[in-house]
Design an enzyme around this catalytic site. Sequence first.
Site, PDB file in Angstrom:
ATOM      1  N   GLU A 170      -8.617  -8.857  12.754  1.00 42.76           N
ATOM      2  CA  GLU A 170      -8.107  -7.693  12.405  1.00 42.76           C
ATOM      3  C   GLU A 170      -6.670  -7.636  13.550  1.00 42.76           C
ATOM      4  O   GLU A 170      -6.157  -8.002  14.144  1.00 42.76           O
ATOM      5  CB  GLU A 170      -8.886  -5.550  13.262  1.00 42.76           C
ATOM      6  CG  GLU A 170      -9.697  -5.271  12.662  1.00 42.76           C
ATOM      7  CD  GLU A 170      -8.478  -4.975  11.600  1.00 42.76           C
ATOM      8  OE1 GLU A 170      -6.874  -4.774  11.803  1.00 42.76           O
ATOM      9  OE2 GLU A 170      -9.118  -3.806  10.641  1.00 42.76           O
ATOM     10  N   ASP A 171      -5.514  -6.172  12.546  1.00 44.02           N
ATOM     11  CA  ASP A 171      -4.034  -6.108  12.777  1.00 44.02           C
ATOM     12  C   ASP A 171      -4.258  -5.177  13.209  1.00 44.02           C
ATOM     13  O   ASP A 171      -2.680  -5.059  13.666  1.00 44.02           O
ATOM     14  CB  ASP A 171      -3.356  -6.703  12.238  1.00 44.02           C
ATOM     15  CG  ASP A 171      -3.331  -5.782  10.948  1.00 44.02           C
ATOM     16  OD1 ASP A 171      -4.285  -5.395  10.037  1.00 44.02           O
ATOM     17  OD2 ASP A 171      -2.593  -5.239  10.243  1.00 44.02           O
ATOM     18  N   SER A 178     -11.287  -4.255   4.121  1.00 46.34           N
ATOM     19  CA  SER A 178     -10.741  -3.045   4.552  1.00 46.34           C
ATOM     20  C   SER A 178     -10.695  -2.120   4.029  1.00 46.34           C
ATOM     21  O   SER A 178     -11.443  -1.819   3.597  1.00 46.34           O
ATOM     22  CB  SER A 178      -9.479  -4.302   3.728  1.00 46.34           C
ATOM     23  OG  SER A 178      -8.934  -3.514   3.116  1.00 46.34           O
ATOM     24  N   ALA A 179      -9.458  -1.240   4.971  1.00 47.50           N
ATOM     25  CA  ALA A 179      -9.855   0.328   4.319  1.00 47.50           C
ATOM     26  C   ALA A 179      -9.402   0.742   2.455  1.00 47.50           C
ATOM     27  O   ALA A 179      -8.628   1.420   2.432  1.00 47.50           O
ATOM     28  CB  ALA A 179      -8.506   0.690   5.111  1.00 47.50           C
ATOM     29  N   LYS A 237     -11.548   3.423   9.978  1.00 47.44           N
ATOM     30  CA  LYS A 237     -11.282   3.166  11.061  1.00 47.44           C
ATOM     31  C   LYS A 237     -10.528   4.055  11.658  1.00 47.44           C
ATOM     32  O   LYS A 237     -10.093   5.050  11.895  1.00 47.44           O
ATOM     33  CB  LYS A 237     -10.991   1.673  10.813  1.00 47.44           C
ATOM     34  CG  LYS A 237     -11.074   0.219   9.837  1.00 47.44           C
ATOM     35  CD  LYS A 237     -10.339  -0.615   9.870  1.00 47.44           C
ATOM     36  CE  LYS A 237     -10.231  -1.244   9.247  1.00 47.44           C
ATOM     37  NZ  LYS A 237      -9.999  -2.506   8.239  1.00 47.44           N
ATOM     38  N   LYS A 268      -0.852   1.662   9.556  1.00 48.55           N
ATOM     39  CA  LYS A 268      -1.386  -0.179   9.254  1.00 48.55           C
ATOM     40  C   LYS A 268      -3.287   0.358   9.529  1.00 48.55           C
ATOM     41  O   LYS A 268      -3.849   1.125  10.655  1.00 48.55           O
ATOM     42  CB  LYS A 268      -1.085  -1.110  10.563  1.00 48.55           C
ATOM     43  CG  LYS A 268      -0.086  -1.806   9.874  1.00 48.55           C
ATOM     44  CD  LYS A 268       0.083  -3.154  10.717  1.00 48.55           C
ATOM     45  CE  LYS A 268       1.715  -3.312   9.847  1.00 48.55           C
ATOM     46  NZ  LYS A 268       1.771  -4.811  10.867  1.00 48.55           N
ATOM     47  N   ASP A 318      -9.854  -8.395   8.038  1.00 44.91           N
ATOM     48  CA  ASP A 318      -9.503  -7.376   7.508  1.00 44.91           C
ATOM     49  C   ASP A 318      -8.353  -7.626   6.301  1.00 44.91           C
ATOM     50  O   ASP A 318      -8.285  -8.994   6.777  1.00 44.91           O
ATOM     51  CB  ASP A 318      -8.498  -6.323   8.479  1.00 44.91           C
ATOM     52  CG  ASP A 318      -7.934  -5.076   7.832  1.00 44.91           C
ATOM     53  OD1 ASP A 318      -8.064  -4.523   7.700  1.00 44.91           O
ATOM     54  OD2 ASP A 318      -6.724  -5.143   8.228  1.00 44.91           O
ATOM     55  N   LEU A 319      -7.770  -7.322   5.261  1.00 44.43           N
ATOM     56  CA  LEU A 319      -7.387  -7.248   4.386  1.00 44.43           C
ATOM     57  C   LEU A 319      -5.367  -7.541   5.063  1.00 44.43           C
ATOM     58  O   LEU A 319      -4.933  -8.250   4.989  1.00 44.43           O
ATOM     59  CB  LEU A 319      -7.174  -6.788   3.465  1.00 44.43           C
ATOM     60  CG  LEU A 319      -6.421  -7.839   1.837  1.00 44.43           C
ATOM     61  CD1 LEU A 319      -6.894  -8.910   1.524  1.00 44.43           C
ATOM     62  CD2 LEU A 319      -6.589  -6.288   0.717  1.00 44.43           C
ATOM     63  N   ASP A 320      -4.837  -6.462   4.885  1.00 47.03           N
ATOM     64  CA  ASP A 320      -3.916  -6.337   5.095  1.00 47.03           C
ATOM     65  C   ASP A 320      -3.253  -6.006   6.437  1.00 47.03           C
ATOM     66  O   ASP A 320      -3.707  -5.808   7.157  1.00 47.03           O
ATOM     67  CB  ASP A 320      -3.273  -4.424   4.677  1.00 47.03           C
ATOM     68  CG  ASP A 320      -3.290  -4.399   3.357  1.00 47.03           C
ATOM     69  OD1 ASP A 320      -4.211  -5.409   2.153  1.00 47.03           O
ATOM     70  OD2 ASP A 320      -3.617  -2.320   2.827  1.00 47.03           O
ATOM     71  N   THR A 377       0.395  -6.490   2.790  1.00 40.70           N
ATOM     72  CA  THR A 377       1.149  -5.949   2.338  1.00 40.70           C
ATOM     73  C   THR A 377       1.896  -4.777   2.505  1.00 40.70           C
ATOM     74  O   THR A 377       1.971  -3.895   2.179  1.00 40.70           O
ATOM     75  CB  THR A 377      -0.243  -5.889   1.112  1.00 40.70           C
ATOM     76  OG1 THR A 377      -1.736  -5.714   2.453  1.00 40.70           O
ATOM     77  CG2 THR A 377      -0.412  -6.342   0.401  1.00 40.70           C
ATOM     78  N   ASN A 390      -7.985  -0.538  -2.757  1.00 44.21           N
ATOM     79  CA  ASN A 390      -7.267  -2.296  -4.355  1.00 44.21           C
ATOM     80  C   ASN A 390      -7.369  -3.851  -3.194  1.00 44.21           C
ATOM     81  O   ASN A 390      -6.645  -4.752  -3.769  1.00 44.21           O
ATOM     82  CB  ASN A 390      -5.235  -1.653  -3.861  1.00 44.21           C
ATOM     83  CG  ASN A 390      -5.136  -0.859  -4.893  1.00 44.21           C
ATOM     84  OD1 ASN A 390      -5.532   0.156  -5.780  1.00 44.21           O
ATOM     85  ND2 ASN A 390      -4.271   0.028  -3.695  1.00 44.21           N
TER      86      ASN A 390
HETATM   87  P1  B16 Z   1      -5.257   1.940   0.210  1.00 44.19           P
HETATM   88  P2  B16 Z   1      -5.850  -2.692   5.580  1.00 44.19           P
HETATM   89  C1  B16 Z   1      -5.245  -0.506   4.750  1.00 44.19           C
HETATM   90  O1  B16 Z   1      -5.908  -1.980   4.959  1.00 44.19           O
HETATM   91  C2  B16 Z   1      -4.103  -0.854   4.881  1.00 44.19           C
HETATM   92  O2  B16 Z   1      -3.569  -1.452   6.442  1.00 44.19           O
HETATM   93  C3  B16 Z   1      -3.020   0.809   5.013  1.00 44.19           C
HETATM   94  O3  B16 Z   1      -1.787   0.888   5.439  1.00 44.19           O
HETATM   95  C4  B16 Z   1      -3.418   1.580   3.755  1.00 44.19           C
HETATM   96  O4  B16 Z   1      -3.192   2.978   3.779  1.00 44.19           O
HETATM   97  C5  B16 Z   1      -5.300   1.548   2.971  1.00 44.19           C
HETATM   98  O5  B16 Z   1      -5.474  -0.126   3.157  1.00 44.19           O
HETATM   99  C6  B16 Z   1      -5.026   2.070   2.261  1.00 44.19           C
HETATM  100  O6  B16 Z   1      -4.579   0.841   1.759  1.00 44.19           O
HETATM  101  O7  B16 Z   1      -4.341   2.984  -0.658  1.00 44.19           O
HETATM  102  O8  B16 Z   1      -5.042   0.522  -1.285  1.00 44.19           O
HETATM  103  O9  B16 Z   1      -6.076   2.047  -0.542  1.00 44.19           O
HETATM  104  O10 B16 Z   1      -5.197  -3.307   6.341  1.00 44.19           O
HETATM  105  O11 B16 Z   1      -7.606  -1.953   6.236  1.00 44.19           O
HETATM  106  O12 B16 Z   1      -7.141  -3.970   4.836  1.00 44.19           O
HETATM  107 MG    MG Z   2      -5.138  -4.198   8.422  1.00 48.96          MG
END
Ligand code: B16
Ligand code: MG
Length: 224
Positions: A168-169, A113-114, A144, A44, A8-10, A16, A117
């Site tokens: 994953e977090d 990642s979701a 997810k 998250k 996962d990223l964030d 972030t 960006n």
């Molecule tokens: P964006 P992950 C998720 O990333 C974030 O945890 C979540 O807070 C955010 O709303 C989502 O990505 C969408 O991000 O607005 O940049 O498309 O944890 O799946 O890496």
């Molecule tokens: Mg995450």
Amino acid sequence: MRKGFIFDLDGVIVDTAKYHFLAWQNLATGLGISFTEEQNEQLKGVSRIKSLEKILEWGNKTISEDQFQSLMTEKNEEYLSYIAKMDQSEILPDVPRLLDYLIKNNQGIALGSASKNARVILEKVGLKSKFDTIVDGTNVTKAKPNPEVFLIGAKQLEIAPENCIVFEDSVAGIKAANNAGMISIGIGDKDILAEADFVFNDFTTIKNEFINQLINTQKEPRVL
Ligand code: B16
Ligand code: MG
């Protein structure tokens, strides 16, 4: 054996969440809605659309579809302004050590990642080239805990799901990994990530011996 390691990223590679918080908080304030760090926790791993829906629900607010779209754009522009200042100092501890160890041992490495960006963030922190494949919010239709993001990652690595390991977090992300029939490793609080197969506070506590075990052990099939 070649296993697939999906990150996962964030909250796993970079933090972030603090930037999402600033941008969502500004947006909420503009709408007269209060928005706390505790509520941010609940966003998250949640997609951008779902996050805005939740904030409006918490504030008991209904808005037009046009306003919804323009708020999403505004939020993302502010978020991108924070991202633009990121560099490798924002990589979470020991992430490069683990990635380099996996590369040295010829393991598959994917991002799952979701975030829409994700690519720009990986570029900013200088880690993009470490990944064999990237699956992000632009590649999936189901959020997810649906396992789609990780299953696409496994497919692109050409490694069977039962031979993949997910870091994953978020609770939704751990559920997604479990739903994909993969080994789930929580990064964070073990009480919150109780459904994970293993939980570590951060990567500094993950030893190479543990990674070797993951590489060399066959997973018991999970009853889905
Ligand atoms: P964006 P992950 C998720 O990333 C974030 O945890 C979540 O807070 C955010 O709303 C989502 O990505 C969408 O991000 O607005 O940049 O498309 O944890 O799946 O890496
Ligand atoms: Mg995450």
